[in-house]
Motif scaffolding. Structure first.
Motif, PDB file in Angstrom:
ATOM      1  N   ASP A 222     -18.684  24.531  -3.661  1.00  8.99           N
ATOM      2  CA  ASP A 222     -17.981  25.818  -3.595  1.00  8.99           C
ATOM      3  C   ASP A 222     -16.706  25.726  -2.773  1.00  8.99           C
ATOM      4  OD1 ASP A 222     -19.865  27.007  -5.173  1.00  8.99           O
ATOM      5  OD2 ASP A 222     -20.544  28.465  -3.683  1.00  8.99           O
ATOM      6  N   GLY A 223     -15.644  26.285  -3.291  1.00  9.53           N
ATOM      7  CA  GLY A 223     -14.369  26.348  -2.592  1.00  9.53           C
ATOM      8  C   GLY A 223     -13.539  25.082  -2.681  1.00  9.53           C
ATOM      9  N   ASP A 224     -14.043  24.041  -3.337  1.00 15.70           N
ATOM     10  CA  ASP A 224     -13.278  22.793  -3.474  1.00 15.70           C
ATOM     11  C   ASP A 224     -12.532  22.840  -4.807  1.00 15.70           C
ATOM     12  OD1 ASP A 224     -12.324  20.176  -3.825  1.00 15.70           O
ATOM     13  OD2 ASP A 224     -14.040  19.303  -2.768  1.00 15.70           O
ATOM     14  N   GLN A 225     -11.247  23.071  -4.748  1.00 16.78           N
ATOM     15  CA  GLN A 225     -10.425  23.187  -5.954  1.00 16.78           C
ATOM     16  C   GLN A 225     -10.291  21.871  -6.705  1.00 16.78           C
ATOM     17  OE1 GLN A 225      -9.420  26.241  -7.035  1.00 16.78           O
ATOM     18  NE2 GLN A 225     -10.639  26.913  -5.289  1.00 16.78           N
TER      19      GLN A 225
END
Length: 161
Positions: free
Chosen positions: A129-132
């Motif tokens: 989550d949150g890792d583009q």
């Protein structure tokens, strides 16, 4: 740098892979060396990294972690600067048993253990989550374990008793 492994080293390693708690005097008898020589060889194999660890292999089911999950991770970009955070999270996540950078359609293959699907979801949130830079990940859950081993095949060069 690993040392040259002779027939005695290979025989000792074969025994230790099967039973790392076997007394060194018994190992010495089996490979036809003195206990002191076996002790020196084991120390050298440990110091050189040939013996990477001395650890008990636990039954995941017995310790309440019955799920074995394989996760294929595909990145947007493989630049070190962009993968550093992901690699650090994987290294810190105790549920990740193994992680490999691989060739093919995906970039990483993870072997993960979990108590249940709820814990698995929490693990994926922490990892992804949150890792583009994570393009996508695919999950496969083991239905049965046909073989579980970290033993490496070694040539047998000495007859063992």
């Amino acid at each position: 740098m690993n040392p040259e492994l002779d027939a005695f080293d290979l025989a000792i390693l074969a025994i230790l892979q099967r039973d790392n708690l076997r007394p060194q005097r018994e190992v010495a008898e089996l490979v036809h060396l003195s206990p002191a020589a076996v002790q020196r060889r084991i120390r050298r194999l440990q110091e050189s990294g040939v013996i990477a660890a001395n650890a008990a292999q636990l039954s995941p089911e017995a310790v309440g972690r019955p799920l074995t999950i394989f996760i294929e991770v595909q990145l947007v970009n493989e630049l070190d600067a962009l993968t550093q955070g992901f690699r650090a999270r994987v290294a810190a996540e105790t549920a990740v048993q193994q992680c490999y950078a691989v060739t093919g359609q995906t970039d990483y293959l993870l072997v993960v253990t979990a108590r249940d699907m709820q814990e698995y979801q929490a693990i994926t949130q922490r990892l992804f989550d949150g890792d583009q830079n994570i393009q996508r990940f695919n999950t496969s859950i083991a239905l049965a374990t046909l073989k579980r081993s970290l033993h490496l095949p070694l040539p047998q060069t000495l007859p063992l008793r």
